[in-house]
Design a protein around this motif. Structure first.
Motif, PDB file in Angstrom:
ATOM      1  N   LEU A  74      -6.113  -8.507  -3.859  1.00  0.00           N
ATOM      2  CA  LEU A  74      -4.694  -8.207  -4.069  1.00  0.00           C
ATOM      3  C   LEU A  74      -4.384  -8.086  -5.557  1.00  0.00           C
ATOM      4  O   LEU A  74      -3.772  -7.100  -5.997  1.00  0.00           O
ATOM      5  N   VAL A  75      -4.768  -9.073  -6.327  1.00  0.00           N
ATOM      6  CA  VAL A  75      -4.454  -9.060  -7.752  1.00  0.00           C
ATOM      7  C   VAL A  75      -5.196  -7.921  -8.455  1.00  0.00           C
ATOM      8  O   VAL A  75      -4.639  -7.261  -9.345  1.00  0.00           O
ATOM      9  N   ALA A  76      -6.428  -7.646  -8.031  1.00  0.00           N
ATOM     10  CA  ALA A  76      -7.174  -6.523  -8.610  1.00  0.00           C
ATOM     11  C   ALA A  76      -6.475  -5.199  -8.319  1.00  0.00           C
ATOM     12  O   ALA A  76      -6.420  -4.302  -9.177  1.00  0.00           O
ATOM     13  N   THR A  77      -5.921  -5.073  -7.114  1.00  0.00           N
ATOM     14  CA  THR A  77      -5.196  -3.849  -6.755  1.00  0.00           C
ATOM     15  C   THR A  77      -3.950  -3.682  -7.621  1.00  0.00           C
ATOM     16  O   THR A  77      -3.655  -2.586  -8.109  1.00  0.00           O
ATOM     17  N   VAL A  78      -3.215  -4.783  -7.807  1.00  0.00           N
ATOM     18  CA  VAL A  78      -1.999  -4.721  -8.617  1.00  0.00           C
ATOM     19  C   VAL A  78      -2.328  -4.355 -10.060  1.00  0.00           C
ATOM     20  O   VAL A  78      -1.719  -3.459 -10.647  1.00  0.00           O
ATOM     21  N   THR A  79      -3.271  -5.040 -10.645  1.00  0.00           N
ATOM     22  CA  THR A  79      -3.595  -4.771 -12.055  1.00  0.00           C
ATOM     23  C   THR A  79      -4.260  -3.416 -12.217  1.00  0.00           C
ATOM     24  O   THR A  79      -4.095  -2.760 -13.255  1.00  0.00           O
ATOM     25  N   GLY A  80      -5.000  -2.973 -11.208  1.00  0.00           N
ATOM     26  CA  GLY A  80      -5.596  -1.644 -11.286  1.00  0.00           C
ATOM     27  C   GLY A  80      -4.557  -0.544 -11.284  1.00  0.00           C
ATOM     28  O   GLY A  80      -4.698   0.475 -11.966  1.00  0.00           O
ATOM     29  N   ALA A  81      -3.481  -0.768 -10.528  1.00  0.00           N
ATOM     30  CA  ALA A  81      -2.416   0.236 -10.450  1.00  0.00           C
ATOM     31  C   ALA A  81      -1.476   0.180 -11.643  1.00  0.00           C
ATOM     32  O   ALA A  81      -0.955   1.223 -12.084  1.00  0.00           O
ATOM     33  N   GLU A  82      -1.266  -1.013 -12.189  1.00  0.00           N
ATOM     34  CA  GLU A  82      -0.235  -1.197 -13.211  1.00  0.00           C
ATOM     35  C   GLU A  82      -0.795  -1.466 -14.604  1.00  0.00           C
ATOM     36  O   GLU A  82      -0.078  -1.342 -15.599  1.00  0.00           O
ATOM     37  N   ASP A  83      -2.047  -1.909 -14.685  1.00  0.00           N
ATOM     38  CA  ASP A  83      -2.681  -2.297 -15.944  1.00  0.00           C
ATOM     39  C   ASP A  83      -1.982  -3.482 -16.594  1.00  0.00           C
ATOM     40  O   ASP A  83      -2.091  -3.693 -17.802  1.00  0.00           O
ATOM     41  N   ARG A  84      -1.240  -4.254 -15.799  1.00  0.00           N
ATOM     42  CA  ARG A  84      -0.585  -5.457 -16.307  1.00  0.00           C
ATOM     43  C   ARG A  84      -0.057  -6.264 -15.140  1.00  0.00           C
ATOM     44  O   ARG A  84       0.142  -5.748 -14.043  1.00  0.00           O
ATOM     45  N   LEU A  85       0.168  -7.552 -15.389  1.00  0.00           N
ATOM     46  CA  LEU A  85       0.807  -8.419 -14.415  1.00  0.00           C
ATOM     47  C   LEU A  85       1.523  -9.499 -15.208  1.00  0.00           C
ATOM     48  O   LEU A  85       0.892 -10.329 -15.858  1.00  0.00           O
ATOM     49  N   ASP A  86       2.846  -9.453 -15.166  1.00  0.00           N
ATOM     50  CA  ASP A  86       3.659 -10.322 -16.018  1.00  0.00           C
ATOM     51  C   ASP A  86       4.178 -11.565 -15.306  1.00  0.00           C
ATOM     52  O   ASP A  86       4.283 -12.631 -15.914  1.00  0.00           O
ATOM     53  N   VAL A  87       4.534 -11.418 -14.042  1.00  0.00           N
ATOM     54  CA  VAL A  87       5.154 -12.511 -13.293  1.00  0.00           C
ATOM     55  C   VAL A  87       4.496 -12.615 -11.924  1.00  0.00           C
ATOM     56  O   VAL A  87       4.335 -11.607 -11.233  1.00  0.00           O
ATOM     57  N   VAL A  88       4.122 -13.825 -11.561  1.00  0.00           N
ATOM     58  CA  VAL A  88       3.645 -14.095 -10.204  1.00  0.00           C
ATOM     59  C   VAL A  88       4.487 -15.229  -9.631  1.00  0.00           C
ATOM     60  O   VAL A  88       4.596 -16.302 -10.243  1.00  0.00           O
ATOM     61  N   VAL A  89       5.074 -14.992  -8.476  1.00  0.00           N
ATOM     62  CA  VAL A  89       5.797 -16.027  -7.747  1.00  0.00           C
ATOM     63  C   VAL A  89       5.078 -16.245  -6.430  1.00  0.00           C
ATOM     64  O   VAL A  89       4.966 -15.321  -5.611  1.00  0.00           O
ATOM     65  N   HIS A  90       4.575 -17.452  -6.257  1.00  0.00           N
ATOM     66  CA  HIS A  90       3.805 -17.774  -5.045  1.00  0.00           C
ATOM     67  C   HIS A  90       4.707 -18.543  -4.085  1.00  0.00           C
ATOM     68  O   HIS A  90       4.854 -19.756  -4.176  1.00  0.00           O
ATOM     69  N   ALA A  91       5.304 -17.803  -3.169  1.00  0.00           N
ATOM     70  CA  ALA A  91       6.238 -18.391  -2.206  1.00  0.00           C
ATOM     71  C   ALA A  91       5.655 -18.476  -0.807  1.00  0.00           C
ATOM     72  O   ALA A  91       6.318 -18.984   0.105  1.00  0.00           O
ATOM     73  N   ALA A  92       4.427 -17.995  -0.610  1.00  0.00           N
ATOM     74  CA  ALA A  92       3.825 -18.037   0.724  1.00  0.00           C
ATOM     75  C   ALA A  92       3.548 -19.475   1.134  1.00  0.00           C
ATOM     76  O   ALA A  92       3.050 -20.279   0.338  1.00  0.00           O
ATOM     77  N   GLY A  93       3.856 -19.798   2.364  1.00  0.00           N
ATOM     78  CA  GLY A  93       3.605 -21.146   2.866  1.00  0.00           C
ATOM     79  C   GLY A  93       3.983 -21.238   4.334  1.00  0.00           C
ATOM     80  O   GLY A  93       4.641 -20.344   4.880  1.00  0.00           O
TER      81      GLY A  93
END
Length: 263
Positions: A74-93
């Motif tokens: 998931l994170v590789a897909t996001v950074t591959g598409a955007e070339d950055r990742l500034d904010v992560v909110v982990h609300a899954a539970g």
């Protein structure tokens, strides 16, 4: 919403796990409203995630956070598409409806609560998603943010880690672990410019709360000066922790429980 507030996340890329409903969905909407260039909505429920992503012009990802490879991908897909990742909110539970049903049964019968001796798969399910999932997301997010020299991560714990509910040991333990894990990671990664903080909600009016039996919910509502919070209330807290306004806040566990107790 003032112009300054609307621009808190101007041009940033965000990932929200558990973004298909409840707190996560409210956070995704708030991040988009406050200027995020792209909000990536991840959830195990494809329909919910798609609906929220479509509503904010974001991207949808179907992910089980208990699966470490799925989180890394998931994170590789996001950074591959955007070339950055500034904010992560982990609300899954997750919670445990079966344990809640046993608590209700004891309440109605007047018998002592008996959950511990019946816990088996429920323990492992709650721990694998709530605690292991937090580890997976923290690790993947830090790996992505570290080369860029910064980022903000917010995890979602629970006030139940402090004010434990009788018959809910696995949920309380998983969320206490989220707090300790997040605080330890926060101390480690601030040297890379990455801030990690946690919000610890009390009762929140979400689909998860909707699975709480009415009598149990009513008992929870009798404590504290404020009733059930809304998902938007928690989004306010979370987006503050993720914003530049909290640049000096590191390793905090922010109680958001309507005054039920203090620590």
């Amino acid at each position: 919403m003032s112009g300054q507030l609307a621009a808190r996340f101007d041009g940033q890329v965000a990932l929200v796990t558990g973004g298909g409903s409840g707190i996560g969905a409210a956070v995704a909407r708030r991040l988009a409203a406050e200027g995020c260039a792209r909000v990536h909505v991840a959830d195990i429920d494809a329909d919910n995630a798609t609906a929220v992503a479509d509503s904010v012009g974001g991207s949808v990802h179907v992910v089980d956070v208990a699966d470490p490879q799925a989180v890394d991908d998931l994170v590789a897909t996001v950074t591959g598409a955007e070339d950055r990742l500034d904010v992560v909110v982990h609300a899954a539970g997750v919670d445990d409806p079966a344990a809640k049903a046993r608590i209700l049964a004891a309440q109605e019968s007047g018998e002592p609560v008996d959950v511990l001796c019946e816990l088996d798969d429920g323990w492992y399910r709650v721990m694998s998603i709530n605690l292991d999932g937090t580890f997976h997301v923290l690790r993947a997010a830090v790996r992505a943010m570290r080369p860029r020299g910064g980022g903000a991560i917010v995890t979602v714990g629970s006030s139940a880690a402090y004010d434990t509910l009788i018959g809910y040991p696995h949920y309380a333990a998983s969320k206490a672990g989220v707090h300790a894990l997040s605080q330890s990671v926060a101390k480690e990664v601030i040297s890379y410019g990455i801030r990690v903080n946690t919000v610890a909600p009390g009762p929140v009016d979400t689909p998860m709360a909707g699975r709480t039996p009415g009598a149990v919910r009513k008992a929870m509502e009798t404590t504290g000066a404020i009733g059930y919070a809304s998902a938007e209330d928690l989004a306010d807290n979370i987006c503050y922790l993720a914003s530049p306004g909290a640049k000096n806040v590191v390793g905090a566990v922010l109680l958001s429980n309507g005054g039920r107790f203090t620590v």
